[in-house]
Design a protein around this motif. Structure first.
Motif, PDB file in Angstrom:
ATOM      1  N   ALA A 259     -32.550 -33.797  16.427  1.00 32.44           N
ATOM      2  CA  ALA A 259     -31.814 -34.965  15.937  1.00 32.44           C
ATOM      3  C   ALA A 259     -30.338 -34.762  16.260  1.00 32.44           C
ATOM      4  CB  ALA A 259     -32.064 -35.174  14.446  1.00 32.44           C
ATOM      5  N   SER A 260     -29.483 -35.209  15.377  1.00 32.34           N
ATOM      6  CA  SER A 260     -28.058 -35.287  15.693  1.00 32.34           C
ATOM      7  C   SER A 260     -27.419 -33.916  15.894  1.00 32.34           C
ATOM      8  CB  SER A 260     -27.328 -36.017  14.564  1.00 32.34           C
ATOM      9  OG  SER A 260     -25.939 -36.007  14.776  1.00 32.34           O
ATOM     10  N   ARG A 261     -26.537 -33.856  16.887  1.00 27.09           N
ATOM     11  CA  ARG A 261     -25.599 -32.751  17.063  1.00 27.09           C
ATOM     12  C   ARG A 261     -24.195 -33.344  16.935  1.00 27.09           C
ATOM     13  NH1 ARG A 261     -26.427 -28.492  21.767  1.00 27.09           N
ATOM     14  NH2 ARG A 261     -28.348 -27.455  21.121  1.00 27.09           N
ATOM     15  N   LEU A 262     -23.486 -32.971  15.896  1.00 29.15           N
ATOM     16  CA  LEU A 262     -22.139 -33.493  15.695  1.00 29.15           C
ATOM     17  C   LEU A 262     -21.169 -32.742  16.598  1.00 29.15           C
ATOM     18  CD1 LEU A 262     -20.519 -34.538  12.411  1.00 29.15           C
ATOM     19  CD2 LEU A 262     -19.271 -32.957  13.873  1.00 29.15           C
ATOM     20  N   LEU A 263     -20.352 -33.496  17.356  1.00 25.62           N
ATOM     21  CA  LEU A 263     -19.443 -32.881  18.316  1.00 25.62           C
ATOM     22  C   LEU A 263     -18.028 -33.407  18.119  1.00 25.62           C
ATOM     23  CD1 LEU A 263     -18.852 -31.123  20.780  1.00 25.62           C
ATOM     24  CD2 LEU A 263     -19.596 -33.029  22.238  1.00 25.62           C
ATOM     25  N   ASN A 264     -17.108 -32.505  17.820  1.00 25.41           N
ATOM     26  CA  ASN A 264     -15.687 -32.817  17.676  1.00 25.41           C
ATOM     27  C   ASN A 264     -14.935 -32.454  18.948  1.00 25.41           C
ATOM     28  OD1 ASN A 264     -14.978 -33.794  14.927  1.00 25.41           O
ATOM     29  ND2 ASN A 264     -16.003 -31.921  14.284  1.00 25.41           N
ATOM     30  N   ILE A 265     -14.069 -33.358  19.402  1.00 33.51           N
ATOM     31  CA  ILE A 265     -13.163 -33.088  20.506  1.00 33.51           C
ATOM     32  C   ILE A 265     -11.757 -33.483  20.054  1.00 33.51           C
ATOM     33  CG2 ILE A 265     -12.475 -33.737  22.849  1.00 33.51           C
ATOM     34  CD1 ILE A 265     -14.949 -32.122  22.976  1.00 33.51           C
ATOM     35  N   LYS A 266     -10.768 -32.623  20.346  1.00 35.37           N
ATOM     36  CA  LYS A 266      -9.386 -32.934  19.984  1.00 35.37           C
ATOM     37  C   LYS A 266      -8.545 -33.023  21.260  1.00 35.37           C
ATOM     38  CE  LYS A 266      -6.782 -29.903  17.655  1.00 35.37           C
ATOM     39  NZ  LYS A 266      -6.235 -29.120  16.524  1.00 35.37           N
ATOM     40  N   PHE A 267      -7.876 -34.161  21.438  1.00 39.24           N
ATOM     41  CA  PHE A 267      -6.973 -34.377  22.564  1.00 39.24           C
ATOM     42  C   PHE A 267      -5.543 -34.515  22.065  1.00 39.24           C
ATOM     43  CE2 PHE A 267     -10.663 -36.487  24.911  1.00 39.24           C
ATOM     44  CZ  PHE A 267     -10.831 -35.427  25.793  1.00 39.24           C
ATOM     45  N   THR A 268      -4.599 -34.105  22.896  1.00 37.76           N
ATOM     46  CA  THR A 268      -3.206 -34.407  22.604  1.00 37.76           C
ATOM     47  C   THR A 268      -2.961 -35.878  22.942  1.00 37.76           C
ATOM     48  OG1 THR A 268      -2.482 -33.821  24.833  1.00 37.76           O
ATOM     49  CG2 THR A 268      -2.486 -32.070  23.184  1.00 37.76           C
ATOM     50  N   PRO A 269      -2.084 -36.560  22.216  1.00 38.88           N
ATOM     51  CA  PRO A 269      -1.785 -37.954  22.546  1.00 38.88           C
ATOM     52  C   PRO A 269      -1.294 -38.137  23.976  1.00 38.88           C
ATOM     53  CG  PRO A 269      -0.938 -37.413  20.368  1.00 38.88           C
ATOM     54  CD  PRO A 269      -1.403 -36.127  20.975  1.00 38.88           C
ATOM     55  N   SER A 270      -0.587 -37.146  24.517  1.00 38.15           N
ATOM     56  CA  SER A 270      -0.011 -37.294  25.857  1.00 38.15           C
ATOM     57  C   SER A 270      -1.069 -37.396  26.948  1.00 38.15           C
ATOM     58  CB  SER A 270       0.923 -36.118  26.160  1.00 38.15           C
ATOM     59  OG  SER A 270       0.215 -34.885  26.147  1.00 38.15           O
ATOM     60  N   CYS A 271      -2.239 -36.808  26.745  1.00 36.87           N
ATOM     61  CA  CYS A 271      -3.241 -36.813  27.811  1.00 36.87           C
ATOM     62  C   CYS A 271      -4.028 -38.124  27.868  1.00 36.87           C
ATOM     63  CB  CYS A 271      -4.178 -35.613  27.698  1.00 36.87           C
ATOM     64  SG  CYS A 271      -5.520 -35.788  26.534  1.00 36.87           S
ATOM     65  N   VAL A 272      -3.857 -39.003  26.878  1.00 43.59           N
ATOM     66  CA  VAL A 272      -4.523 -40.307  26.919  1.00 43.59           C
ATOM     67  C   VAL A 272      -3.506 -41.443  26.905  1.00 43.59           C
ATOM     68  CG1 VAL A 272      -6.669 -39.482  25.880  1.00 43.59           C
ATOM     69  CG2 VAL A 272      -4.825 -40.278  24.397  1.00 43.59           C
ATOM     70  N   VAL A 273      -2.263 -41.144  27.252  1.00 44.09           N
ATOM     71  CA  VAL A 273      -1.208 -42.137  27.175  1.00 44.09           C
ATOM     72  C   VAL A 273      -1.374 -43.178  28.279  1.00 44.09           C
ATOM     73  CG1 VAL A 273       0.440 -40.924  28.667  1.00 44.09           C
ATOM     74  CG2 VAL A 273       1.281 -42.431  26.850  1.00 44.09           C
ATOM     75  N   GLY A 274      -1.055 -44.428  27.948  1.00 44.58           N
ATOM     76  CA  GLY A 274      -1.041 -45.495  28.939  1.00 44.58           C
ATOM     77  C   GLY A 274      -2.415 -45.936  29.392  1.00 44.58           C
ATOM     78  N   GLU A 275      -2.432 -46.866  30.339  1.00 45.51           N
ATOM     79  CA  GLU A 275      -3.690 -47.394  30.855  1.00 45.51           C
ATOM     80  C   GLU A 275      -4.500 -46.315  31.568  1.00 45.51           C
ATOM     81  OE1 GLU A 275      -6.853 -49.811  31.774  1.00 45.51           O
ATOM     82  OE2 GLU A 275      -5.252 -50.049  30.288  1.00 45.51           O
ATOM     83  N   GLU A 276      -3.820 -45.423  32.271  1.00 45.46           N
ATOM     84  CA  GLU A 276      -4.533 -44.327  32.934  1.00 45.46           C
ATOM     85  C   GLU A 276      -5.259 -43.455  31.918  1.00 45.46           C
ATOM     86  OE1 GLU A 276      -3.694 -40.482  35.887  1.00 45.46           O
ATOM     87  OE2 GLU A 276      -2.038 -41.771  35.245  1.00 45.46           O
ATOM     88  N   GLY A 277      -4.605 -43.175  30.797  1.00 44.38           N
ATOM     89  CA  GLY A 277      -5.245 -42.382  29.754  1.00 44.38           C
ATOM     90  C   GLY A 277      -6.437 -43.091  29.147  1.00 44.38           C
ATOM     91  N   THR A 278      -6.324 -44.403  28.986  1.00 47.14           N
ATOM     92  CA  THR A 278      -7.450 -45.179  28.457  1.00 47.14           C
ATOM     93  C   THR A 278      -8.643 -45.104  29.397  1.00 47.14           C
ATOM     94  OG1 THR A 278      -5.891 -46.710  27.402  1.00 47.14           O
ATOM     95  CG2 THR A 278      -8.171 -47.453  27.620  1.00 47.14           C
ATOM     96  N   GLN A 279      -8.383 -45.245  30.699  1.00 46.73           N
ATOM     97  CA  GLN A 279      -9.467 -45.193  31.678  1.00 46.73           C
ATOM     98  C   GLN A 279     -10.118 -43.813  31.708  1.00 46.73           C
ATOM     99  OE1 GLN A 279     -10.793 -47.637  33.297  1.00 46.73           O
ATOM    100  NE2 GLN A 279      -9.304 -49.232  32.767  1.00 46.73           N
ATOM    101  N   LYS A 280      -9.305 -42.764  31.611  1.00 45.66           N
ATOM    102  CA  LYS A 280      -9.854 -41.400  31.613  1.00 45.66           C
ATOM    103  C   LYS A 280     -10.731 -41.166  30.382  1.00 45.66           C
ATOM    104  CE  LYS A 280      -6.003 -39.064  32.104  1.00 45.66           C
ATOM    105  NZ  LYS A 280      -5.092 -37.884  32.255  1.00 45.66           N
ATOM    106  N   LEU A 281     -10.284 -41.666  29.234  1.00 44.59           N
ATOM    107  CA  LEU A 281     -11.063 -41.500  28.018  1.00 44.59           C
ATOM    108  C   LEU A 281     -12.374 -42.267  28.117  1.00 44.59           C
ATOM    109  CD1 LEU A 281     -11.329 -40.372  25.179  1.00 44.59           C
ATOM    110  CD2 LEU A 281      -9.939 -42.283  24.333  1.00 44.59           C
ATOM    111  N   ALA A 282     -12.330 -43.497  28.636  1.00 42.96           N
ATOM    112  CA  ALA A 282     -13.553 -44.281  28.804  1.00 42.96           C
ATOM    113  C   ALA A 282     -14.517 -43.590  29.765  1.00 42.96           C
ATOM    114  CB  ALA A 282     -13.213 -45.683  29.300  1.00 42.96           C
ATOM    115  N   SER A 283     -13.993 -42.986  30.832  1.00 40.78           N
ATOM    116  CA  SER A 283     -14.849 -42.266  31.785  1.00 40.78           C
ATOM    117  C   SER A 283     -15.473 -41.027  31.135  1.00 40.78           C
ATOM    118  CB  SER A 283     -14.034 -41.851  33.012  1.00 40.78           C
ATOM    119  OG  SER A 283     -13.585 -42.983  33.725  1.00 40.78           O
ATOM    120  N   PHE A 284     -14.694 -40.346  30.306  1.00 37.33           N
ATOM    121  CA  PHE A 284     -15.216 -39.185  29.588  1.00 37.33           C
ATOM    122  C   PHE A 284     -16.376 -39.598  28.688  1.00 37.33           C
ATOM    123  CE2 PHE A 284     -15.084 -36.187  25.984  1.00 37.33           C
ATOM    124  CZ  PHE A 284     -15.159 -34.973  26.662  1.00 37.33           C
TER     125      PHE A 284
END
Length: 518
Positions: free
Chosen positions: A427-452
């Protein structure tokens, strides 16, 4: 009827009609949703016992609104209200109620983009649940397609099918890290002295091979599972004799059809999805890998040296601790340690496959600690992965604190490589990920997060959630809480105000690996 189906089948037509006839605007709808968040957040669930509070810090009360996913006929379920819910959460990030976003292989690009934008706000919403993992598992357990497609998220990361799902009892948490300690001390734990709590598997200093150590670990962990299953069997059969849930039963079609209380062990037509928790997964796997590599294969330290270093909590033994910390670690896409992780997982799955039917209760293996990895760590002394005594264990299927050094994609791959997809008892495996705000900044960061997130979906991992916050911010909030009362963080399958958490749990969140690139 699930929340998912309710919002799509009932609210959407009303919303469209009111919009067309000028009775409402999208802005007004968002305001009403924000009023709903406020009304639901007013409820505070206070735990009577200190143990209950330690297991679920942050006043969690488990309501979860589910968006996205699929309709009962298998079509994508995103709609106009999906995006209004996301907008309302972006504008009004209260800690409760929770927001869960179902993701599947055909989730629209706009939906993925808006989910990523909401996550970037930094309050931990929404948590993500993967249809590509959940739906096939529900089908394997007897659900119909329309039921499996229409599941709703419940609690931390559970998937429930109202009117089909019937299991209600709380289930056992098993401290597998304690099993490692008992191998090292022949059934004893340092906290309890000379009392033999586990099995006497022999003096590990006499073990000549890794296989002997592994066999001793399996004996200790299997002994834990045996007693946990026996205990749960007693609970499941005693509970209906002393407790009843008339309202919950009245709202469940199968209970009404069979004139049975929802706490009845077997309800005809129901699907029981009980569970047991494997606590300290990363801690256990890293500890076993260190022993295998350093003691038995490379022979860089002896078992005697290891045990003595653990007994003194590494005081004066920092060189040994550094060797242990630099041994192979789960969460780095390393086949050496991930293969051990897969065996730990498989042995637990094999046990429940063998004995669930005998006990009359089906149990799935979960890795969902809530916040109990903190109090569970308080009874486990220093461990062979370099962890100091009585500090938190690893949480869920996340890597040990600071051990995941090869980037977040490697964490996903280790999760994938350590799963046994040929077993339905998972069943479920809970998974935490922590990113710095700088690595998802702007539209490029949004696209990278969506791809992840797309990568996570493709790997068929059950759950994923994020903290988007700098370590410095958390440290400042701990030091000067009055200035950070509104800081919300992702804890387990829920969010909480950081300043409401205990210092131990605050330190646990601070110590999670902070990834600065995706």
């Amino acid at each position: 009827m699930t929340k998912q189906k309710f919002f799509y089948a009932t609210l959407v037509p009303y919303y469209k009609k009111d919009l067309a006839e000028g009775r409402i605007t999208p802005e007004k709808a968002v305001e009403l949703l924000e009023c709903m968040w406020v009304a639901m957040a007013q409820f505070i669930d206070l735990y009577v016992s200190p143990t209950g509070g330690a297991f679920n810090e942050g006043y969690a009360h488990w309501e979860a609104v589910t968006i996205g996913g699929q309709t009962p006929n298998g079509n994508d379920a995103t709609n106009e209200l999906t995006y209004l819910f996301l907008q309302s959460k972006q504008e009004f990030p209260l800690n409760y109620p929770d927001l869960a976003a179902r993701i599947h292989a055909r989730s629209p690009e706009r939906y993925m983009h808006e989910v990523a934008l909401t996550i970037k706000e930094g309050s931990g919403f929404p948590k993500l649940i993967n249809d590509e993992e959940v739906v096939p598992l529900l089908l394997s357990k007897g659900a119909k397609f329309e039921e499996a497609y229409d599941y709703a998220v419940s609690g931390c990361s559970e998937a429930r099918m109202p009117n089909r799902d019937t299991f209600t009892s709380g289930c056992p948490y098993v401290n597998f890290a304690a099993a490692v300690e008992m191998v090292l001390h022949n059934g004893k734990m340092l906290l309890t002295g000379d009392e033999v709590i586990g099995l006497e598997t022999g003096d590990p200093r006499d073990f000549k091979t890794w296989d002997e150590f592994w066999s001793a670990y399996l004996a200790q962990s299997t002994n834990f599972l045996k007693h946990a299953f026996i205990q749960q069997h007693v609970i499941v059969n005693l509970r209906p004799k002393h407790f009843a849930t008339p309202l919950g039963s009245a709202l469940h079609d199968l209970c009404m059809e069979n004139c049975l209380d929802l706490h009845t062990p077997v309800i005809p037509g129901g699907i029981d999805m009980g569970y047991f928790e494997l606590m300290g997964y990363g801690t256990v796997v890293d500890s076993l890998a260190a022993v295998k590599k350093l003691v038995f294969e490379d022979k860089r330290i002896t078992m005697t040296e290891l045990i003595e270093a653990l007994k003194c909590n590494f005081e004066g033994k920092e060189a040994i601790r550094q060797m242990l910390l630099n041994a192979p670690k789960y969460g780095n896409n390393d086949p050496y340690v991930d293969s051990i992780a897969k065996e730990v997982d498989r042995e637990a799955l094999e046990f429940t496959r063998k004995y669930s039917k005998e006990l009359g209760v089906h149990f799935d293996l979960r890795l969902v600690p809530f916040t109990s990895h903190v109090p569970f760590g308080k009874v486990v002394s220093a461990s062979p992965n370099g962890r100091k005594a009585y500090t938190p264990l690893s949480d869920g299927s996340s890597a040990s604190h600071g051990a995941d050094v090869n980037g977040p994609t490697a964490v996903l791959l280790s999760n994938f490589n350590s799963k046994n997809y040929d077993y339905r008892e998972r069943a479920s495996r809970l998974l935490n990920i922590k990113f710095t705000p700088s690595c998802v900044v702007g539209e490029e960061g949004t696209q990278k997060l969506a791809s992840f997130i797309r990568t996570w979906c493709d790997l068929r991992l059950w759950h994923l959630q994020f903290n988007i916050v700098n370590k410095e911010t958390l440290l400042k909030a701990k030091k000067d809480p009055d200035k950070y009362r509104g800081l919300i963080v992702r804890v387990a399958g829920y969010s909480a105000y950081f300043c409401d958490l205990s210092p131990d749990l605050q330190d646990d969140i601070i110590a999670r690996t902070e990834h600065s690139t995706i």
